[in-house]
Design an enzyme around this catalytic site. Structure first.
Site, short mmCIF file in Angstrom:
data_model
loop_
_atom_site.label_atom_id
_atom_site.label_comp_id
_atom_site.label_asym_id
_atom_site.label_seq_id
_atom_site.Cartn_x
_atom_site.Cartn_y
_atom_site.Cartn_z
N THR A 1 42.54 34.50 42.21
CA THR A 1 41.91 35.64 42.88
C THR A 1 41.41 36.68 41.89
O THR A 1 41.99 36.84 40.79
CB THR A 1 42.91 36.31 43.84
OG1 THR A 1 42.35 37.53 44.34
CG2 THR A 1 44.21 36.65 43.13
N TYR B 1 50.49 40.61 45.35
CA TYR B 1 49.61 39.45 45.58
C TYR B 1 48.91 39.05 44.28
O TYR B 1 48.97 37.90 43.85
CB TYR B 1 48.59 39.78 46.66
CG TYR B 1 47.47 38.77 46.74
CD1 TYR B 1 47.72 37.44 47.05
CD2 TYR B 1 46.15 39.15 46.48
CE1 TYR B 1 46.69 36.51 47.11
CE2 TYR B 1 45.12 38.23 46.54
CZ TYR B 1 45.39 36.91 46.85
OH TYR B 1 44.37 35.99 46.89
#
Length: 328
Positions: free
Chosen positions: A117, A141
Site C-alpha cells: 500500500t 495499517y
C-alpha cells in the site's frame, strides 16, 4: 501447477481470480469470507474457506495443488480501524503474512506477489512519491504492510523466493464485464461511499478534513481502476516467471484528485446532487499522496487501459446498481 490467491473472494482478489481464469490458469482461492463473497469467485477456481494464518492448511494446499505462485491479497485495510485496533492488524496483516511466507519457502513456491500500500509512505515530503522515497507509515495499517515487505525481502535474500511488491494507491471501479466489484458492506472507500449516496443507499457523505495544505483543503489521492491494478499483478507474475528480479513498484496513475473533486465527479456522472457534510480530520490520513509510477511501466511493461476518473466512477455506479438486484 497452480496459483494460490489469498483473499480471492474479496474486492481486488476476485478481479485477479477472474483475470487468471480468463488466461487459462489453474487457481486456488483461500479466503475466510469475513469480507469476501462466494459469488465473486468464478466456478473454474477452487474456493477453500480458511485462514491465511493456518500454516497446516496453507502447506497442504501448496502440496496438493502444486502451487507455483502465491498472490497475497488477504488483509484488513481500514486505516481508522487500524488505529483503534492495531493488534488485530498486526495479527491479520503481519503475523499471517509471515506464516504465508514461511509456508511458501518450506513448500518450494517459486513466486510471491504481495499486495502492499501507499500507506507505507505516510505523509510524503514530495508528490509524486517514488519507490525509493522515505517510508514513514502514519497508521498501524501502513506499518503492518511495511513489516511484511521487510520480511519478504529478507526471505528472498535468505531463500531465493522470487517476489514483486505492489504498492497500491486508491483502488476503485469494477470489472467492466460486471462479474465482480466492490461489494463490502459498510465500505469506507470514497468512491464506493459516494456512489452509495448517489443511489440513495446512504443519506449523506462526510468529508473528513477541509484544512489540509491542498488546493481545496481536502485530501488528494491517486485513484486507479481495479482492472488496471490487476493487470499489474498479471504482469508481475509474468515478470517473475521469466526470471525477472525482485521489485517493489507503485501502482497508480501519477495524478491526484481531491475528495471534493471526486464527489463532484460522482454527482456529475450519476446526475444526482446528494448531501455532503464537512467533518473533522481522521487520524492516519496524509494530506496528499500520488504515485510516481514510471517504474512499473519500465520493469513490467504495464500499460493501463482505464486511466479516466469518469470511467472509474461509471463502472462503480454500474456495479452498485447490479449489486442492488442481487440477493446477498
Amino acid at each position: 501447477m497452480s496459483i494460490l490467491v489469498t483473499g480471492g473472494a474479496g474486492y481486488i482478489g476476485s478481479h485477479m481470480v477472474h483475470a487468471l481464469v480468463d488466461a487459462g490458469e489453474r487457481v486456488v482461492v483461500l479466503d475466510d469470507l469475513s469480507t469476501g463473497f462466494r459469488f465473486a469467485v468464478p466456478p473454474e477456481a477452487a474456493l477453500v474457506v480458511g485462514d491465511t494464518g493456518d500454516a497446516a492448511l496453507v502447506s497442504r494446499l501448496i502440496a496438493e495443488h502444486g502451487i507455483e505462485a502465491i498472490v497475497h491479497f488477504a488483509a484488513s485495510i481500514v486505516v481508522p480501524e487500524s488505529v483503534a485496533d492495531p493488534l488485530r492488524y498486526y495479527r491479520n496483516n503481519t503475523a499471517n503474512s509471515r506464516s504465508m511466507i514461511d509456508c511458501a519457502v518450506t513448500g518450494g513456491v517459486k513466486h510471491f506477489v504481495f499486495s502492499s500500500t501507499a500507506a507505507v509512505y505516510g505523509n510524503p515530503a514530495r508528490v509524486p512519491v517514488a519507490e525509493d522515497d522515505p517510508l514513514a507509515p502514519m497508521s498501524p495499517y501502513g506499518s503492518s504492510k511495511l513489516m511484511t515487505e521487510i520480511m519478504l525481502r529478507d526471505a528472498t535474500a535468505a531463500h531465493g523466493l522470487g517476489h514483486v511488491i505492489l504498492r497500491y494507491f486508491n483502488v476503485a471501479g469494477a470489472d467492466p464485464l460486471m462479474r465482480t466489484g466492490q461489494s463490502t458492506r459498510n465500505a469506507t472507500h470514497l468512491i464506493k461511499v459516494a456512489v452509495e449516496a448517489a443511489l440513495g443507499l446512504r443519506g449523506k457523505i462526510d468529508v473528513f478534513g477541509t484544512d489540509y495544505p491542498t488546493p481545496d483543503g481536502t485530501c488528494v489521492r491517486d485513484y486507479i481502476h481495479v482492472s488496471d491494478l490487476v493487470a499489474a499483478h498479471a504482469d508481475a507474475l509474468r515478470h517473475l516467471r521469466s526470471g525477472g528480479a525482485p521489485a517493489t513498484l507503485n501502482c497508480g496513475y501519477g495524478r491526484g484528485f481531491s475528495v471534493l473533486e471526486v464527489i463532484e465527479t460522482v454527482k456529475r456522472v450519476s446526475g444526482v446532487d446528494f448531501r455532503v457534510d464537512l467533518a473533522p480530520r481522521r487520524p492516519g490520513d496524509p494530506a496528499a499522496i500520488v504515485a510516481a509510477c514510471d517504474r512499473a511501466r519500465e520493469i513490467l511493461g504495464w500499460q493501463p487501459r482505464w486511466d479516466d476518473l469518469d470511467t472509474i466512477v461509471r463502472h462503480a455506479l454500474d456495479w452498485q446498481r447490479k449489486l442492488g438486484t442481487m440477493n446477498l
